[in-house]
Every structure is written in structure tokens, then in C-alpha cells.
Design a protein around this motif. Sequence first.
Motif, PDB file in Angstrom:
ATOM      1  N   LYS A   1      51.414  -9.144  35.698  1.00 59.65           N
ATOM      2  CA  LYS A   1      50.450  -8.852  34.635  1.00 59.65           C
ATOM      3  C   LYS A   1      49.128  -8.338  35.203  1.00 59.65           C
ATOM      4  N   VAL A   2      48.639  -8.992  36.244  1.00 57.64           N
ATOM      5  CA  VAL A   2      47.375  -8.576  36.877  1.00 57.64           C
ATOM      6  C   VAL A   2      47.520  -7.182  37.476  1.00 57.64           C
ATOM      7  N   GLY A   3      48.661  -6.940  38.129  1.00 58.54           N
ATOM      8  CA  GLY A   3      48.891  -5.641  38.758  1.00 58.54           C
ATOM      9  C   GLY A   3      48.932  -4.514  37.747  1.00 58.54           C
ATOM     10  N   ILE A   4      49.673  -4.705  36.671  1.00 58.24           N
ATOM     11  CA  ILE A   4      49.793  -3.669  35.641  1.00 58.24           C
ATOM     12  C   ILE A   4      48.452  -3.419  34.955  1.00 58.24           C
ATOM     13  N   ALA A   5      47.741  -4.505  34.611  1.00 54.95           N
ATOM     14  CA  ALA A   5      46.435  -4.361  33.947  1.00 54.95           C
ATOM     15  C   ALA A   5      45.452  -3.610  34.842  1.00 54.95           C
ATOM     16  N   SER A   6      45.459  -3.934  36.128  1.00 54.82           N
ATOM     17  CA  SER A   6      44.552  -3.277  37.075  1.00 54.82           C
ATOM     18  C   SER A   6      44.890  -1.804  37.243  1.00 54.82           C
ATOM     19  N   GLN A   7      46.206  -1.502  37.313  1.00 56.09           N
ATOM     20  CA  GLN A   7      46.634  -0.110  37.438  1.00 56.09           C
ATOM     21  C   GLN A   7      46.199   0.705  36.220  1.00 56.09           C
ATOM     22  N   LEU A   8      46.387   0.140  35.035  1.00 59.26           N
ATOM     23  CA  LEU A   8      45.985   0.830  33.809  1.00 59.26           C
ATOM     24  C   LEU A   8      44.481   1.094  33.788  1.00 59.26           C
ATOM     25  N   LEU A   9      43.702   0.098  34.185  1.00 60.81           N
ATOM     26  CA  LEU A   9      42.246   0.241  34.211  1.00 60.81           C
ATOM     27  C   LEU A   9      41.819   1.325  35.194  1.00 60.81           C
ATOM     28  N   CYS A  10      42.365   1.274  36.403  1.00 61.54           N
ATOM     29  CA  CYS A  10      41.956   2.213  37.449  1.00 61.54           C
ATOM     30  C   CYS A  10      42.384   3.638  37.130  1.00 61.54           C
ATOM     31  N   TRP A  11      43.618   3.804  36.640  1.00 58.44           N
ATOM     32  CA  TRP A  11      44.085   5.150  36.302  1.00 58.44           C
ATOM     33  C   TRP A  11      43.338   5.720  35.104  1.00 58.44           C
ATOM     34  N   THR A  12      43.036   4.868  34.132  1.00 56.27           N
ATOM     35  CA  THR A  12      42.260   5.324  32.970  1.00 56.27           C
ATOM     36  C   THR A  12      40.889   5.805  33.415  1.00 56.27           C
ATOM     37  N   GLY A  13      40.259   5.041  34.297  1.00 55.51           N
ATOM     38  CA  GLY A  13      38.946   5.430  34.814  1.00 55.51           C
ATOM     39  C   GLY A  13      38.981   6.777  35.502  1.00 55.51           C
ATOM     40  N   GLN A  14      40.026   7.015  36.291  1.00 50.86           N
ATOM     41  CA  GLN A  14      40.130   8.286  37.010  1.00 50.86           C
ATOM     42  C   GLN A  14      40.406   9.464  36.070  1.00 50.86           C
ATOM     43  N   PHE A  15      41.269   9.260  35.096  1.00 48.56           N
ATOM     44  CA  PHE A  15      41.547  10.344  34.138  1.00 48.56           C
ATOM     45  C   PHE A  15      40.305  10.667  33.302  1.00 48.56           C
ATOM     46  N   LEU A  16      39.531   9.644  32.982  1.00 47.42           N
ATOM     47  CA  LEU A  16      38.278   9.879  32.265  1.00 47.42           C
ATOM     48  C   LEU A  16      37.303  10.659  33.146  1.00 47.42           C
ATOM     49  N   GLY A  17      37.301  10.338  34.433  1.00 47.08           N
ATOM     50  CA  GLY A  17      36.443  11.065  35.374  1.00 47.08           C
ATOM     51  C   GLY A  17      36.776  12.541  35.407  1.00 47.08           C
ATOM     52  N   HIS A  18      38.069  12.847  35.374  1.00 49.13           N
ATOM     53  CA  HIS A  18      38.484  14.254  35.380  1.00 49.13           C
ATOM     54  C   HIS A  18      38.187  14.930  34.052  1.00 49.13           C
ATOM     55  N   GLY A  19      38.434  14.219  32.956  1.00 50.73           N
ATOM     56  CA  GLY A  19      38.245  14.822  31.642  1.00 50.73           C
ATOM     57  C   GLY A  19      36.785  14.993  31.258  1.00 50.73           C
ATOM     58  N   LEU A  20      35.958  13.989  31.570  1.00 52.76           N
ATOM     59  CA  LEU A  20      34.558  14.010  31.134  1.00 52.76           C
ATOM     60  C   LEU A  20      33.618  14.697  32.122  1.00 52.76           C
ATOM     61  N   PHE A  21      33.922  14.617  33.402  1.00 55.10           N
ATOM     62  CA  PHE A  21      32.968  15.111  34.406  1.00 55.10           C
ATOM     63  C   PHE A  21      33.498  16.276  35.236  1.00 55.10           C
ATOM     64  N   GLU A  22      34.726  16.150  35.730  1.00 57.06           N
ATOM     65  CA  GLU A  22      35.283  17.212  36.577  1.00 57.06           C
ATOM     66  C   GLU A  22      35.703  18.421  35.745  1.00 57.06           C
ATOM     67  N   LYS A  23      36.163  18.152  34.520  1.00 53.94           N
ATOM     68  CA  LYS A  23      36.654  19.208  33.629  1.00 53.94           C
ATOM     69  C   LYS A  23      37.830  19.955  34.241  1.00 53.94           C
ATOM     70  N   ARG A  24      38.621  19.234  35.040  1.00 58.98           N
ATOM     71  CA  ARG A  24      39.808  19.816  35.647  1.00 58.98           C
ATOM     72  C   ARG A  24      40.884  18.732  35.763  1.00 58.98           C
TER      73      ARG A  24
END
Length: 203
Positions: free
Chosen positions: A117-140
Motif C-alpha cells: 500500500k505504501v509503495g503504490i501510494a508513493s509511486q502514484l504521488l511521485c509520478w503524478t508530481g512529475q506529470f504535472l511538472g511536464h504539463g504545467l511547466f515544461e509544456k512537453r
Amino acid sequence: MGLLDLEKHFAFYGAYHSNPINIIIHIIFVWPIVFTALLLLHSATPIFDLSQSGLPESLTLDGVLRLNVGFILTVVYALFYICLDKKAGFVAALMCFSCWVGSSFLAARLGPSLALKVGIASQLLCWTGQFLGHGLFEKRAPALLDNLLQAFLMAPFFVLLEVLQSVFGYEPYPGFEARVNAKVESDIKEWRAKKHIKKNKNT
């Protein structure tokens, strides 16, 4: 692209991570992804069982450290990074093995169910953060959409090298940063030109 061509690897990944905020987001989240991936893999069946070889189980701290697929991946990543650059690669290898050992102890303490549970929750949080970084800031889109294997292999080393360059001024060899930056700028210009042509075709 040569397997051990650090300059080309770094330029490829850097072209997808040129925005400072997105870089910081990846610095925050990439290594936790490595740690929690190993946490999830801790329950995998050991490839080699020391208890059946006659060797003392204390070598794996009474079974806490498992020689399973997580261990194999740790070794592969560590050796790959050392081959790319001995100094930064050695630091990255230490971090890989630290993640393996730390995640093993955490998994043993949490138990299989909670560790999952901890592993899956952490993976979801970290991947969401990175995709948001690409969508909101990198624009790529993330690099993994163009080269999945290379993105997964290079991400931990990329963020480590970014920190070593920014904080300590480290370069694998003289002129490395300038050469990489030139390649990154060229790649981004090419990507923007293709994006502009595609946009004009659709209008």
C-alpha cells in the motif's frame, strides 16, 4: 546512440527537462520512485536463497536483504552508472544500494500488505508530481513516451548529475556541460519547429 555515451544520454533527457521548476520536481521525486519500486519488489521470490547454500543467513541480515529481482536491478543500475562516469557513477551506485537496503528494512518492518500500500501510494504521488511538472511547466511530454527504457535508466542519474553540477560545479570532463547544453538547445529548437509545422497543418 551509444549505450555508454553519457553526453548523448544526458542531452536526450535534458531536452525534456529544461524548465527549472520541472527539474526541481524531478530532483524531489525520482529517487523516491527508485526507493519505493524496490520496496514493492521486496516481496518477489529470491533468485538465490543463501539458506540453501549452507552460507550463514546473517549475510542477508536474517532474510531482510533478499537476492531477488530488486537486487538484480540495483546491481545493473549501479554498474551502468559507474560505466557512464566513475565519480558520479560511484555516488549513484551508493545511492542505489542505499535504496535497496533501506527499502528492504522498511518492507520487513511494514510487512507485505502495508509495504504494498505504501509503495503504490508513493509511486502514484511521485509520478503524478512529475506529470504535472511536464504539463504545467515544461509544456512537453515526458521522455518516457519517446524512449521508455532510456528514460527509466537515465532519470536517477540525470537528477543526481544536475545536483552535482549545480551545487558543486562537477563535470564528468571539461566542457561537458557546454556541449550538453548546446545539444539540448538544438533538440528543443527542432522540437518546437516540428510542433509549429504540425500546428499549422491542423489550422
